[in-house]
Design an enzyme around this catalytic site. Sequence first.
Site, PDB file in Angstrom:
ATOM      1  N   ASP A  66      34.527  37.769  43.526  1.00 28.51           N
ATOM      2  CA  ASP A  66      35.740  37.110  43.080  1.00 28.51           C
ATOM      3  C   ASP A  66      36.657  37.008  44.301  1.00 28.51           C
ATOM      4  OD1 ASP A  66      37.818  36.191  41.259  1.00 28.51           O
ATOM      5  OD2 ASP A  66      38.690  38.188  41.468  1.00 28.51           O
ATOM      6  N   ASP A  95      40.785  36.264  44.209  1.00 29.65           N
ATOM      7  CA  ASP A  95      42.086  36.877  43.928  1.00 29.65           C
ATOM      8  C   ASP A  95      41.917  38.311  43.452  1.00 29.65           C
ATOM      9  OD1 ASP A  95      44.480  35.206  44.265  1.00 29.65           O
ATOM     10  OD2 ASP A  95      43.455  33.808  42.936  1.00 29.65           O
ATOM     11  N   ASP A 141      37.944  42.217  39.821  1.00 29.34           N
ATOM     12  CA  ASP A 141      39.117  43.069  39.642  1.00 29.34           C
ATOM     13  C   ASP A 141      39.777  42.900  38.286  1.00 29.34           C
ATOM     14  OD1 ASP A 141      42.092  41.430  40.271  1.00 29.34           O
ATOM     15  OD2 ASP A 141      40.179  40.393  40.444  1.00 29.34           O
TER      16      ASP A 141
END
Length: 268
Positions: free
Chosen positions: A53, A55, A215
Amino acid sequence: MSAAPAVPTPRAVAPSPAAAAASPAAGASTSAPSTAVAACPVDFGSIRGVLFDVDGTLVESDPLHFKAFQEILQEVGYNGGQPIDEAFFRKHISGRHNPEIAADLFPEWPEERRTAFYMDKEERYRRLARAGLEPLEGLREFVAWVERKGLRRAAVTNAPRANAEMMLAALGLETFFEHLVLGEECTRAKPHPDPYTTAMDLLGLQPGETIVFEDSPSGIAAGVAAGAPVVALTTGQDPACLRKAGAVWIVKDFRCVMEALEALEARS
């Protein structure tokens, strides 16, 4: 406010050694320890590809997204003009796809107005981010490890293309990834598995040959539904939320991952 989207049904895949090794042992701690050596449940030796990922995973960008959302929501009078707090941001916004966020926040708005809203928000974010982005601790070392091992890699994100390309360029990673897969360009964005299954297909890999770094609960759900073990970073969410979403290993940053890899390599 609509509830957060349900976790999709996992992709049907045959169990693999990597996926089996990624399951935490009974009673094992999945919190983010200062050293992750003892807790590492992933068989990195059987991994052929790494999916990241962007961000909150490559860079701790959630504080900037939170600030941009807080400002614009207050300006449009959401919640009576009272600013949203971080708990609201984590539960209803972080890691989700912009059209879904806008539809939940403003169900009465026409689609054109919702689109203008989140495009404005993303421009605000880019303006904040241009002041400087720093990679998550240990990322440079892990990227170098991935390159030394000759592993395939892709960035997989719900961020708009302009954001993703800006962040990768700011981190000097624009040539590191073989593919950039965007949720907005897939049939369905995260939390559905489509972005991750697309990345696997592009790299010619099976779920058991890949590992996902995420996250957010939304992103973890997508990785799990795609059939891959997911390592979660605690940059913006409580470890309990990440564990509930299906992460097999929860760490503070990539330094923890490198500590585990170096210890495992020293033993071999």
